[in-house]
Design a protein around this motif. Structure first.
Motif, PDB file in Angstrom:
ATOM      1  N   SER A 271       0.819  -1.215   0.000  1.00 20.04           N
ATOM      2  CA  SER A 271       0.000   0.000   0.000  1.00 20.04           C
ATOM      3  C   SER A 271       0.853   1.264   0.000  1.00 20.04           C
ATOM      4  O   SER A 271       0.324   2.359  -0.178  1.00 20.04           O
ATOM      5  CB  SER A 271      -0.919   0.014   1.222  1.00 20.04           C
ATOM      6  OG  SER A 271      -0.145   0.063   2.421  1.00 20.04           O
TER       7      SER A 271
ATOM      8  N   TYR B 188      -2.050 -14.158   7.470  1.00 22.70           N
ATOM      9  CA  TYR B 188      -3.212 -13.274   7.442  1.00 22.70           C
ATOM     10  C   TYR B 188      -4.371 -14.042   6.811  1.00 22.70           C
ATOM     11  O   TYR B 188      -4.197 -14.719   5.793  1.00 22.70           O
ATOM     12  CB  TYR B 188      -2.909 -12.019   6.623  1.00 22.70           C
ATOM     13  CG  TYR B 188      -1.775 -11.205   7.201  1.00 22.70           C
ATOM     14  CD1 TYR B 188      -1.933 -10.510   8.398  1.00 22.70           C
ATOM     15  CD2 TYR B 188      -0.547 -11.133   6.539  1.00 22.70           C
ATOM     16  CE1 TYR B 188      -0.882  -9.773   8.934  1.00 22.70           C
ATOM     17  CE2 TYR B 188       0.500 -10.395   7.069  1.00 22.70           C
ATOM     18  CZ  TYR B 188       0.331  -9.718   8.269  1.00 22.70           C
ATOM     19  OH  TYR B 188       1.376  -8.998   8.797  1.00 22.70           O
TER      20      TYR B 188
ATOM     21  N   ASP C 120      -8.829 -14.522   6.021  1.00 24.73           N
ATOM     22  CA  ASP C 120     -10.182 -14.012   5.873  1.00 24.73           C
ATOM     23  C   ASP C 120     -11.017 -14.623   7.005  1.00 24.73           C
ATOM     24  O   ASP C 120     -11.116 -15.853   7.107  1.00 24.73           O
ATOM     25  CB  ASP C 120     -10.739 -14.439   4.517  1.00 24.73           C
ATOM     26  CG  ASP C 120     -12.125 -13.874   4.238  1.00 24.73           C
ATOM     27  OD1 ASP C 120     -12.922 -13.724   5.193  1.00 24.73           O
ATOM     28  OD2 ASP C 120     -12.420 -13.600   3.063  1.00 24.73           O
TER      29      ASP C 120
ATOM     30  N   THR D 167      -5.142 -15.222   2.952  1.00 18.80           N
ATOM     31  CA  THR D 167      -5.606 -14.324   1.891  1.00 18.80           C
ATOM     32  C   THR D 167      -4.533 -13.316   1.497  1.00 18.80           C
ATOM     33  O   THR D 167      -3.730 -12.890   2.326  1.00 18.80           O
ATOM     34  CB  THR D 167      -6.874 -13.572   2.342  1.00 18.80           C
ATOM     35  OG1 THR D 167      -7.332 -12.731   1.275  1.00 18.80           O
ATOM     36  CG2 THR D 167      -6.596 -12.695   3.560  1.00 18.80           C
ATOM     37  N   GLN D 168      -4.549 -12.960   0.220  1.00 17.66           N
ATOM     38  CA  GLN D 168      -3.698 -11.883  -0.293  1.00 17.66           C
ATOM     39  C   GLN D 168      -4.511 -10.600  -0.440  1.00 17.66           C
ATOM     40  O   GLN D 168      -3.978  -9.569  -0.844  1.00 17.66           O
ATOM     41  CB  GLN D 168      -3.101 -12.265  -1.641  1.00 17.66           C
ATOM     42  CG  GLN D 168      -2.116 -13.418  -1.609  1.00 17.66           C
ATOM     43  CD  GLN D 168      -0.897 -13.127  -0.756  1.00 17.66           C
ATOM     44  OE1 GLN D 168      -0.577 -13.863   0.178  1.00 17.66           O
ATOM     45  NE2 GLN D 168      -0.199 -12.044  -1.059  1.00 17.66           N
ATOM     46  N   GLU D 169      -5.810 -10.669  -0.124  1.00 13.93           N
ATOM     47  CA  GLU D 169      -6.703  -9.527  -0.325  1.00 13.93           C
ATOM     48  C   GLU D 169      -6.422  -8.418   0.687  1.00 13.93           C
ATOM     49  O   GLU D 169      -6.350  -8.664   1.892  1.00 13.93           O
ATOM     50  CB  GLU D 169      -8.156  -9.989  -0.205  1.00 13.93           C
ATOM     51  CG  GLU D 169      -9.176  -8.880  -0.422  1.00 13.93           C
ATOM     52  CD  GLU D 169     -10.601  -9.343  -0.197  1.00 13.93           C
ATOM     53  OE1 GLU D 169     -11.495  -8.473  -0.091  1.00 13.93           O
ATOM     54  OE2 GLU D 169     -10.814 -10.567  -0.095  1.00 13.93           O
ATOM     55  N   TYR D 170      -6.260  -7.219   0.177  1.00 11.06           N
ATOM     56  CA  TYR D 170      -6.079  -6.041   1.031  1.00 11.06           C
ATOM     57  C   TYR D 170      -7.460  -5.511   1.437  1.00 11.06           C
ATOM     58  O   TYR D 170      -8.370  -5.507   0.626  1.00 11.06           O
ATOM     59  CB  TYR D 170      -5.313  -4.961   0.252  1.00 11.06           C
ATOM     60  CG  TYR D 170      -5.122  -3.670   0.996  1.00 11.06           C
ATOM     61  CD1 TYR D 170      -4.072  -3.521   1.894  1.00 11.06           C
ATOM     62  CD2 TYR D 170      -6.009  -2.606   0.815  1.00 11.06           C
ATOM     63  CE1 TYR D 170      -3.897  -2.333   2.590  1.00 11.06           C
ATOM     64  CE2 TYR D 170      -5.840  -1.417   1.504  1.00 11.06           C
ATOM     65  CZ  TYR D 170      -4.785  -1.287   2.396  1.00 11.06           C
ATOM     66  OH  TYR D 170      -4.616  -0.106   3.085  1.00 11.06           O
TER      67      TYR D 170
ATOM     68  N   LEU E 142      -7.272  -7.270   4.383  1.00 12.55           N
ATOM     69  CA  LEU E 142      -7.172  -8.441   5.261  1.00 12.55           C
ATOM     70  C   LEU E 142      -5.718  -8.876   5.394  1.00 12.55           C
ATOM     71  O   LEU E 142      -5.268  -9.277   6.464  1.00 12.55           O
ATOM     72  CB  LEU E 142      -8.027  -9.582   4.716  1.00 12.55           C
ATOM     73  CG  LEU E 142      -9.530  -9.302   4.578  1.00 12.55           C
ATOM     74  CD1 LEU E 142     -10.237 -10.491   3.945  1.00 12.55           C
ATOM     75  CD2 LEU E 142     -10.132  -8.969   5.932  1.00 12.55           C
ATOM     76  N   ASN E 143      -5.003  -8.798   4.289  1.00 12.72           N
ATOM     77  CA  ASN E 143      -3.546  -8.922   4.288  1.00 12.72           C
ATOM     78  C   ASN E 143      -3.029  -7.495   4.144  1.00 12.72           C
ATOM     79  O   ASN E 143      -3.105  -6.913   3.063  1.00 12.72           O
ATOM     80  CB  ASN E 143      -3.096  -9.798   3.121  1.00 12.72           C
ATOM     81  CG  ASN E 143      -1.584  -9.927   3.010  1.00 12.72           C
ATOM     82  OD1 ASN E 143      -0.836  -9.066   3.469  1.00 12.72           O
ATOM     83  ND2 ASN E 143      -1.134 -10.980   2.364  1.00 12.72           N
TER      84      ASN E 143
ATOM     85  N   GLY F 133       0.724  -7.310   1.802  1.00 11.34           N
ATOM     86  CA  GLY F 133       1.033  -8.038   0.577  1.00 11.34           C
ATOM     87  C   GLY F 133       2.089  -9.106   0.744  1.00 11.34           C
ATOM     88  O   GLY F 133       2.691  -9.557  -0.241  1.00 11.34           O
TER      89      GLY F 133
ATOM     90  N   ALA G  61       0.768 -14.676   2.316  1.00 10.67           N
ATOM     91  CA  ALA G  61       0.067 -14.076   3.460  1.00 10.67           C
ATOM     92  C   ALA G  61       0.795 -14.313   4.781  1.00 10.67           C
ATOM     93  O   ALA G  61       0.171 -14.377   5.846  1.00 10.67           O
ATOM     94  CB  ALA G  61      -1.364 -14.603   3.544  1.00 10.67           C
TER      95      ALA G  61
END
Length: 270
Positions: free
Chosen positions: A135, A194, A196, A203-206, A208-209, A212, A216
């Motif tokens: 980010s 990290y 979900d 998860t690799q989803e931001y 939630l992670n 990056g 995870a």
């Protein structure tokens, strides 16, 4: 039953030492001393007198040269007042079967010093690092963590899905190469990921992670399972009221459970 003495290192920008010592006491440690790094150099305090060593979070040296990099140089090259290299004292501490926990900045120190992940039993050689978040900003939020049930890590043994806050700008785990990443998986040195909270899967989803990290990865252990480093802050969740949703009855297990496992393990060894 023997004593469990905890040493929490402070100095040069560390700012989570008091909460960390408090978490160790809540977990049942007989002593939890906060000691400035300079007192170790002056040989006023010896690692050998403790069973549980914690490198807490903060901003060592203002993260100059990269997070924890300057602190790594101190541990790698300084000797104490009695002429004993600090690196040797740390090696002896590990060889005696004791426990080490690195939280956030402490995790950055452990990976850059090469205490983690120690693939192949090789210590003090850097195999992974922690870089800037994807980010490109400082992340301050709560995350969910999935423990690896196959990991040898004594801190995360029998742990459920955990919830803790993160607060870091350089938390993205980066392996040296693909082979290193493959071995982290095959040897179960990934202790925490990290996750979900709905699927309870990594998860690799931001966000939630939050950074990056590869696969995870939120925390690593070593082959002995006696060292844990993680980016989230377990000491910041030591009471139900620390959780942002406690008034809605969302009662997640506290982060201090990691400390409880550490103290229980040490008592069992004694």
């Amino acid at each position: 039953m023997g004593m469990v003495n905890t040493l929490v290192i402070t100095g040069y920008g560390t700012n989570s030492h008091l909460e960390t010592a408090h978490a160790a006491r809540l977990a049942g440690a007989d002593r939890a001393d906060v000691v400035h790094f300079s007192d170790i150099v002056a040989a006023k305090v010896r690692l050998a007198d403790y069973h549980f060593l914690v490198f807490p979070g903060g901003f060592l040296d203002g993260d100059d040269l990269g997070a924890a990099q300057a602190a790594v140089m101190r541990w790698r090259y300084l000797k104490d007042a009695q002429g004993v290299p600090l690196l040797q004292s740390l090696r002896d501490f590990l060889d005696q079967g004791k426990l080490i926990l690195g939280i956030c900045n402490g995790f950055q120190l452990l990976v850059k010093l090469g205490v983690l992940p120690a693939l192949g039993g090789v210590r003090f050689e850097r195999q992974v690092s922690l870089g800037h978040n994807d980010s490109a900003r400082y992340e301050d939020r709560w995350v969910h963590l999935l423990p690896n049930a196959k990991s040898p890590c004594v801190f995360t043994k029998d742990m459920p899905l955990l919830s803790m806050p993160v607060r870091h700008g350089e938390g993205k785990l980066v392996p040296r190469d693909e082979e290193c990443l493959r071995r982290l998986v095959s040897e179960n040195l990934i202790a925490l990921q990290y996750a979900d909270p709905e699927t309870k899967q990594p998860t690799q989803e931001y966000p939630l992670n939050p950074n990056g990290a590869a696969l995870a990865i939120a925390g690593l252990t070593d082959p002995t399972g006696r060292v844990l480093g993680l980016m989230p802050h377990p000491e910041a969740f030591h009471h139900v009221t620390n959780h942002p949703a406690w008034t809605r009855g969302e009662l997640d297990p506290p982060g201090t459970l990691l400390f409880v496992n550490a103290v229980r393990y040490l008592r069992g060894q004694q």
